[in-house]
Design an enzyme around this catalytic site. Structure first.
Site, PDB file in Angstrom:
ATOM      1  CD  GLU A  38      -2.941  -0.699  -0.184  1.00  0.00           C
ATOM      2  OE1 GLU A  38      -3.228   0.418  -0.168  1.00  0.00           O
ATOM      3  OE2 GLU A  38      -3.426  -1.710  -0.858  1.00  0.00           O
ATOM      4  CB  CYS A 193     -13.165   5.246 -13.391  1.00  0.00           C
ATOM      5  SG  CYS A 193     -14.071   6.607 -13.343  1.00  0.00           S
TER       6      CYS A 193
HETATM    7  S1  SF4 Z   1     -19.317   4.766 -15.896  1.00  0.00           S
HETATM    8 FE1  SF4 Z   1     -18.757   6.326 -14.640  1.00  0.00          FE
HETATM    9  S2  SF4 Z   1     -17.558   5.028 -12.907  1.00  0.00           S
HETATM   10 FE2  SF4 Z   1     -17.675   3.869 -14.714  1.00  0.00          FE
HETATM   11  S3  SF4 Z   1     -15.852   4.474 -16.002  1.00  0.00           S
HETATM   12 FE3  SF4 Z   1     -17.511   5.751 -16.776  1.00  0.00          FE
HETATM   13  S4  SF4 Z   1     -17.131   7.518 -15.475  1.00  0.00           S
HETATM   14 FE4  SF4 Z   1     -15.988   5.993 -14.475  1.00  0.00          FE
END
Ligand code: SF4
Length: 350
Positions: A38, A193
């Site tokens: 971590e 994301c």
């Molecule tokens: S749907 Fe929302 S959480 Fe998923 S990758 Fe796209 S922006 Fe990120």
């Protein structure tokens, strides 16, 4: 909240079972190894961390062996990973665990969070991964996922924003399978994301993500208004006598704390005075090589100039001999050196 907490957790866990990373070397490990991974992973990518982690574990296989080692040796194994305060805190915390917790990693949240270098998120990660406890985490990847899913305004340095993100992290973290959930959130943040061009079409949170619904992924998280990064400069002194170079151990705190480096002065005319004071030497400096390297820190960039001073014989004494040493070039690898200094010294070897 836009998304129902249990459907959020279920979507994340179902994705993890199918697609999450189950093969990282620190998975299913004891608290010492989880803690080490971590700390290494803060600000650093998995692919960079893996060889350092394996090497570190080989040399310091448990917390007591880390505590018993010298800080010099710990820094030497950390060199190249950057953010050296992490290594110094790791060592300090290992000593506390050895001396105050009988060499066993503590299992109470307050005791873990009280260790040097461990904040709320890291404490939550260690306790959930190593002991199966239920604690939320909020590292950089998780913050981005939550900020986008729930369109959280503001940037991370603002306490109202962090408060809201922690509230959301607490709300969505399930009581069961917390470790898998936390790992999955980190993986979703780092694999799907991502900062630019998030892979929303294959994201398990797509159906409940407010940014996806509003086509506003690029707006979240809000960016801190840009500030230009200031420049600083320094002049390093490379005293060389045959195959030996003079190194200086930097003070324990501050930039490159505790690492071996080259002595520094502010300007050319300070060189002679420095030499008289530290080496009782009256020798004119050689040519100055301007801006040999520009090193980027997070808050500023540092231009390093270099004065190479060739000596025919080693000076008979050094002022402050504890923190200065003549080191043979073949022995440089046994000293923890900041990356730009290592680059300078290797350029001179070529
Ligand atoms: S749907 Fe929302 S959480 Fe998923 S990758 Fe796209 S922006 Fe990120």
């Amino acid at each position: 909240m836009d998304a129902d907490a249990s459907s959020f957790a279920n979507a994340v866990l179902a994705w993890y079972n199918r697609w999450g990373r189950h093969d990282l070397p620190w998975k299913r490990q004891d608290a010492y190894r989880v803690w080490l991974s971590e700390i290494m992973l803060q600000q650093t990518q998995v692919s960079t961390v893996t060889p350092y982690y394996l090497n570190f574990i080989r040399r310091f296989p448990d917390v007591v062996r880390l505590a018993d080692a010298s800080i010099d040796e710990v820094l030497q194994h950390w060199q190249g990973l950057g953010y050296y305060a992490r290594a110094r805190n790791l060592h300090k915390a290992a000593v506390i665990i050895r001396d105050q917790h009988g060499g066993e990693f503590p299992q109470e949240f307050d005791a873990v969070e009280a260790l040097p270098g461990i904040g709320r998120s890291t404490a939550g990660a260690i306790l959930s991964f190593a002991f199966g406890q239920t604690w939320p985490i909020l590292d950089g990847n998780v913050k981005r996922v939550l900020a986008r899913c729930f369109r959280v305004p503001g940037w991370y340095a603002q306490s109202a924003t962090m408060k809201q993100l922690w509230y959301l992290a607490e709300s969505v973290t399930p009581q069961q399978h917390t470790a898998e959930f936390n790992q999955a959130m980190m993986d979703i943040g780092s694999m799907l994301c991502v900062k630019s061009k998030p892979k929303c079409e294959i994201c398990p949170l797509k159906a409940m993500c407010a940014s996806y619904r509003h086509h506003s992924q690029a707006e979240f998280p809000h960016k801190k208004p840009a500030r230009t990064r200031p420049h600083k400069s320094t002049l390093m002194l490379l005293h060389r006598c045959g195959d030996q170079v003079l190194l200086w151990r930097r003070p324990p705190s501050g930039i490159w704390g505790g690492l071996w480096s080259l002595p520094e002065v502010d300007e050319v005319r300070a060189i002679e005075l420095w030499q008289q004071s530290f080496l009782s030497l009256a020798q004119a400096p050689g040519a100055i090589q301007r801006d040999v390297i520009r090193h980027q820190f997070s808050h500023y960039s540092l231009d390093i100039s270099l004065a190479v001073i060739e000596l025919d014989a080693l000076p008979s004494k050094i002022f402050d001999a504890d923190n200065y040493a003549w080191v043979h070039v073949d022995d440089l690898d046994n000293h923890g050196l900041p990356t730009p200094v290592r680059k300078i010294l290797s350029m001179l070897k070529d």
